[in-house]
Design a protein around this motif. Structure first.
Motif, PDB file in Angstrom:
ATOM      1  N   UNK A   1       9.824  -9.763  -8.716  1.00 18.89           N
ATOM      2  CA  UNK A   1      10.495  -9.492  -7.445  1.00 18.89           C
ATOM      3  C   UNK A   1       9.512  -9.666  -6.300  1.00 18.89           C
ATOM      4  N   UNK A   2      10.056  -9.944  -5.134  1.00 21.06           N
ATOM      5  CA  UNK A   2       9.260  -9.972  -3.905  1.00 21.06           C
ATOM      6  C   UNK A   2      10.013  -9.137  -2.876  1.00 21.06           C
ATOM      7  N   UNK A   3       9.567  -7.903  -2.668  1.00 19.44           N
ATOM      8  CA  UNK A   3      10.190  -7.028  -1.674  1.00 19.44           C
ATOM      9  C   UNK A   3       9.756  -7.454  -0.273  1.00 19.44           C
TER      10      UNK A   3
ATOM     11  N   UNK B   1       0.831  -1.201   0.000  1.00 21.23           N
ATOM     12  CA  UNK B   1       0.000   0.000   0.000  1.00 21.23           C
ATOM     13  C   UNK B   1       0.868   1.255   0.000  1.00 21.23           C
ATOM     14  N   UNK B   2       2.000   1.214   0.694  1.00 21.61           N
ATOM     15  CA  UNK B   2       2.925   2.342   0.703  1.00 21.61           C
ATOM     16  C   UNK B   2       3.685   2.459  -0.610  1.00 21.61           C
ATOM     17  N   UNK B   3       4.028   1.305  -1.179  1.00 18.16           N
ATOM     18  CA  UNK B   3       4.904   1.270  -2.347  1.00 18.16           C
ATOM     19  C   UNK B   3       4.148   1.406  -3.667  1.00 18.16           C
ATOM     20  N   UNK B   4       2.975   0.763  -3.744  1.00 16.93           N
ATOM     21  CA  UNK B   4       2.241   0.710  -5.014  1.00 16.93           C
ATOM     22  C   UNK B   4       0.799   1.196  -4.903  1.00 16.93           C
ATOM     23  N   UNK B   5       0.417   1.655  -3.715  1.00 15.49           N
ATOM     24  CA  UNK B   5      -0.944   2.154  -3.493  1.00 15.49           C
ATOM     25  C   UNK B   5      -1.994   1.085  -3.777  1.00 15.49           C
ATOM     26  N   UNK B   6      -1.632  -0.161  -3.531  1.00 16.10           N
ATOM     27  CA  UNK B   6      -2.567  -1.282  -3.718  1.00 16.10           C
ATOM     28  C   UNK B   6      -2.069  -2.455  -2.891  1.00 16.10           C
ATOM     29  N   UNK B   7      -2.987  -3.343  -2.503  1.00 14.18           N
ATOM     30  CA  UNK B   7      -2.578  -4.556  -1.815  1.00 14.18           C
ATOM     31  C   UNK B   7      -1.822  -5.460  -2.782  1.00 14.18           C
ATOM     32  N   UNK B   8      -1.079  -6.392  -2.228  1.00 13.31           N
ATOM     33  CA  UNK B   8      -0.176  -7.218  -3.033  1.00 13.31           C
ATOM     34  C   UNK B   8      -0.864  -7.882  -4.220  1.00 13.31           C
ATOM     35  N   UNK B   9      -1.918  -8.626  -3.969  1.00 13.96           N
ATOM     36  CA  UNK B   9      -2.568  -9.363  -5.053  1.00 13.96           C
ATOM     37  C   UNK B   9      -3.309  -8.435  -6.006  1.00 13.96           C
TER      38      UNK B   9
ATOM     39  N   UNK C   1       2.380 -16.025  -4.159  1.00 16.30           N
ATOM     40  CA  UNK C   1       2.890 -15.029  -5.102  1.00 16.30           C
ATOM     41  C   UNK C   1       3.607 -15.695  -6.264  1.00 16.30           C
ATOM     42  N   UNK C   2       4.442 -16.680  -5.965  1.00 14.06           N
ATOM     43  CA  UNK C   2       5.202 -17.364  -7.016  1.00 14.06           C
ATOM     44  C   UNK C   2       4.283 -18.134  -7.960  1.00 14.06           C
ATOM     45  N   UNK C   3       3.201 -18.686  -7.433  1.00  9.70           N
ATOM     46  CA  UNK C   3       2.231 -19.379  -8.294  1.00  9.70           C
ATOM     47  C   UNK C   3       1.617 -18.398  -9.292  1.00  9.70           C
ATOM     48  N   UNK C   4       1.320 -17.199  -8.823  1.00  4.64           N
ATOM     49  CA  UNK C   4       0.737 -16.194  -9.720  1.00  4.64           C
ATOM     50  C   UNK C   4       1.759 -15.722 -10.750  1.00  4.64           C
ATOM     51  N   UNK C   5       3.007 -15.587 -10.332  1.00  3.40           N
ATOM     52  CA  UNK C   5       4.063 -15.264 -11.297  1.00  3.40           C
ATOM     53  C   UNK C   5       4.158 -16.374 -12.352  1.00  3.40           C
ATOM     54  N   UNK C   6       4.078 -17.611 -11.896  1.00  6.60           N
ATOM     55  CA  UNK C   6       4.189 -18.747 -12.812  1.00  6.60           C
ATOM     56  C   UNK C   6       3.068 -18.726 -13.844  1.00  6.60           C
TER      57      UNK C   6
END
Length: 313
Positions: free
Chosen positions: A141-143, A110-118, A162-167
């Protein structure tokens, strides 16, 4: 696990190092530094990021920098892209590889991208489809992968999700970032081993910050788990603008020196790297953090002292 005898180090100072400096780095100075970096033997350099100029003013000259730097054959020029617009700019600038930005936790995202991760990942679908029609390669990347300053330890299940979604997007080159230096050798071991076992076809790299002096120990831990790609920044410049008390990446000269002392090849010219790091330290003394610039190489011997008398005689 037996150490690998060779590693690949990506220089990220032009992006991660410069982005948080309190003063603007002139474009010509960036070009000068990048050209010198490219002469050190790096196989990959993270040159800039295509973020909105208002978000990170330091990167507002990304297009010009990529237009004017030298382009040695065989060197991958990488840039960070936050969205489809950023990718389009990267394509026009003839970037070889685009790296997507993503936080492991909702609070940091939310701080970095103004949205939740997913939610942030939903926008990656358009980026991946656009990249498929070009020669540009996509990496993920995963910060705050090894600890979030707002939520603490990140469960391994979150990384797997997260990695499954990247895949699903066809992205299997993933950078695990210790953004705020909360990792330790055991957490590096635990997460790296779990992810490499769960995703054997993935290529994982480590992006380490030296906030608490653990970065080189963490690099060795990652190496023990089979990770051979590492990010670092000359003179230890850098830090996340969206994380409290964040400090710079592990200094490139420290990482190269440490690996070479262990007999692990980096295929980099350490003396040239030290020369550039000294320049950066002189220009930005309050932002640099490097053991090697303080103590020198282990091979730098000194004249033995003479004429001293023992106390008490």
């Amino acid at each position: 696990m037996e150490h690998r005898k060779e590693v690949v180090i990506t220089e990220v100072c032009p992006r991660d190092g410069f982005q948080v400096l309190p003063m603007m780095v002139p474009t010509e100075e960036k070009i000068e530094i990048i050209n010198r970096i490219l002469a050190c033997g790096f196989k990959q350099v993270e040159v800039t990021s295509f973020v909105h100029p208002k978000a990170v003013p330091q990167m507002s000259d990304a297009d010009e920098v990529l237009q004017k730097i030298t382009r040695p054959e065989g060197v991958v020029l990488r840039a960070l892209v936050p969205n489809l617009r950023g990718l389009e700019r990267a394509i026009l600038a003839r970037v070889d590889k685009a790296k997507l930005m993503l936080s492991a936790t909702d609070s940091h995202s939310l701080n970095n991208a103004n949205a939740r991760t997913l939610e942030a990942m939903q926008g990656f679908d358009q980026i991946a489809k656009r990249a498929e029609r070009t020669a540009i390669k996509l990496g993920g990347s995963i910060s705050v992968a090894f600890g979030c300053p707002y939520e603490g330890i990140v469960p391994i299940g979150r990384h797997i999700e997260i990695c499954k979604r990247y895949e699903q997007l066809g992205i299997t080159d993933i950078s695990l970032a210790d953004t705020t230096g909360m990792a330790n050798p055991e957490s590096i071991k635990r997460i790296s081993r779990s992810l490499r076992e769960y995703f054997p076809s993935f290529h994982f790299s480590l992006h380490l910050h030296n906030t608490r002096g653990m970065a080189f120990a963490n690099a060795v831990s990652g190496l023990n788990e089979g990770i051979v790609d590492f990010d670092s920044s000359l003179a230890g410049l850098g830090g996340c603008p969206y994380a409290p008390n964040a400090s710079g990446n592990i200094a490139t000269e420290d990482l190269v020196h440490g690996f070479e002392e262990m007999g692990i090849k980096t295929n980099l010219d350490l003396d040239k790297i030290i020369e550039i790091a000294k320049v950066l330290q002189s220009r930005y003394p309050n932002q640099s953090d490097s053991f090697l610039l303080k103590a020198g190489k282990s091979s730098d011997l000194h004249m033995a002292p003479t004429g001293q008398k023992k106390l008490g005689e």
